[in-house]
Design an enzyme around this catalytic site. Structure first.
Site, PDB file in Angstrom:
ATOM      1  N   ASP A 114       0.925  -1.292  -0.056  1.00 16.44           N
ATOM      2  CA  ASP A 114      -0.052  -0.291   0.174  1.00 16.44           C
ATOM      3  C   ASP A 114       0.902   1.138   0.026  1.00 16.44           C
ATOM      4  OD1 ASP A 114      -2.944   0.886   0.545  1.00 16.44           O
ATOM      5  OD2 ASP A 114      -1.681   1.910   2.124  1.00 16.44           O
ATOM      6  N   HIS A 312      -7.349  -6.409  -1.039  1.00 19.94           N
ATOM      7  CA  HIS A 312      -6.205  -5.375  -0.911  1.00 19.94           C
ATOM      8  C   HIS A 312      -5.020  -5.806   0.153  1.00 19.94           C
ATOM      9  CE1 HIS A 312      -4.214  -1.490  -1.131  1.00 19.94           C
ATOM     10  NE2 HIS A 312      -4.368  -1.305   0.429  1.00 19.94           N
TER      11      HIS A 312
END
Length: 335
Positions: A114, A312
């Site tokens: 991320d 994610h």
């Protein structure tokens, strides 16, 4: 060189890893460490801490490396400066350099997820002498754009507000998160996880209608299969140590980053690289063009992988697959 001083043992630990604090210019960084060998520095994203690498520590150490995962400034046990501009990318790269020096090393392989992916990539871009290889999870490498970031984000979403724009005003997202940190994190993790995210066609939590809160569109119900209650408790307790402001300030520096990194505009990231993304992750789909551009932007790319059915939180959702890809790549780029 002064040796890093041990931190007090935390109440929740990553099995087999030790915790310590190290000095970097301007403050102190908390990290967890396991194994011996070439340094592999792991950098988390939003809204996580070093704990998000708990599944990778032993695997990387067992493969013959010194596995180190940090709490990024503003998170967990690391220092949290007050000014917004203290969270600009160049400051975070300075922290990664400081950690390497504090550990008595001269080089490192850097791995990020991320926002940590962007920190890792920029560490390798700005200090190629120190960071010899880079692995990026979930967020692919994307060179500096010609468009000022906040101008670009303002055009996304039409009548609704893109979440990065929603995060720009200090205090606004904090007012949503602080009354129930654990509940907000649960909704955020659940909404972006492959097995619990909203079905296609559902209103996205990344877009906020006027007068609404981001959490209004979070998925409600059971936690993802990778996140038992006890681990959510750890995530929320660690995140709550410093509160959300330092974490959100990373988003509030996107224009400063754009200005600070102008000198590197058009520079390719040439070191050996790895990318692993989730097929259901918005970062993978929104940034499909960046992935397609890897032959140009990442000339040192060793391999790129998209994990089907994965969201994610890739190193937590699919730890065995990520560990296998990561350790295989590490052996190809070992100093």
């Amino acid at each position: 060189m002064p040796q890093p001083t041990p931190a007090a043992e935390p109440s929740t630990t990553v099995p087999g890893a030790s915790h310590r604090m190290v000095d970097v210019p301007g403050g102190r960084i908390h990290l967890i460490e396991q194994g011996a060998g070439p340094l592999v520095l792991m950098i988390h994203g939003f809204p996580e801490t070093s704990y998000s690498w708990r599944h990778q520590m032993s695997a990387v150490a067992a493969a013959g490396y010194r596995a180190v995962a940090v709490d990024v400034r503003g998170y967990g046990r690391s220092f949290a400066p007050g000014p917004v501009d203290a969270y600009r990318m160049t400051a975070l790269v300075s922290d990664t350099v400081g950690v390497v020096h504090a550990l008595g090393e001269e080089t490192a392989i850097v791995v990020g997820h991320d926002w940590g992916s962007a920190i890792a990539a920029n560490s390798a871009l700005l200090r190629p002498d120190m960071f010899t290889a880079v692995a990026m999870l979930s967020v692919p490498y994307a060179p500096r754009s010609e468009v000022r970031p906040t101008d670009g984000f303002a055009l996304i979403g039409g009548s609704e507000e893109f979440y990065v724009s929603y995060f720009q005003q200090p205090g606004r997202a904090e007012a949503e998160i602080e009354p129930d940190v654990r509940g907000w994190l649960a909704g955020f993790y659940t909404s972006l996880s492959g097995d619990t995210m909203p079905p296609p066609g559902t209103d996205s939590p990344f877009f906020v209608p006027a007068g609404a809160a981001m959490r209004d569109r979070f998925t409600c119900g059971a936690l993802p299969s990778w996140l038992p209650d006890a681990e959510l408790d750890v995530h929320s307790a660690e995140f709550e140590r410093k509160g959300p402001t330092g974490a959100l300030n990373r988003y509030r520096n996107v224009d400063r980053d754009w200005e600070d990194l102008a000198a590197w505009d058009g520079v390719r990231l040439a070191c050996p690289a790895l990318f692993v993304g989730g097929a259901l992750d918005s970062s993978t789909t929104w940034m499909a063009d960046a992935i397609a551009d890897f032959p140009t932007t990442l000339p040192g790319l060793v391999s790129s992988h998209i994990l089907e059915g994965c969201g994610h939180w890739i190193q937590q959702e699919r730890p065995e697959e990520v560990n296998a890809l990561l350790t295989k790549w590490l052996h190809t780029v070992r100093p």
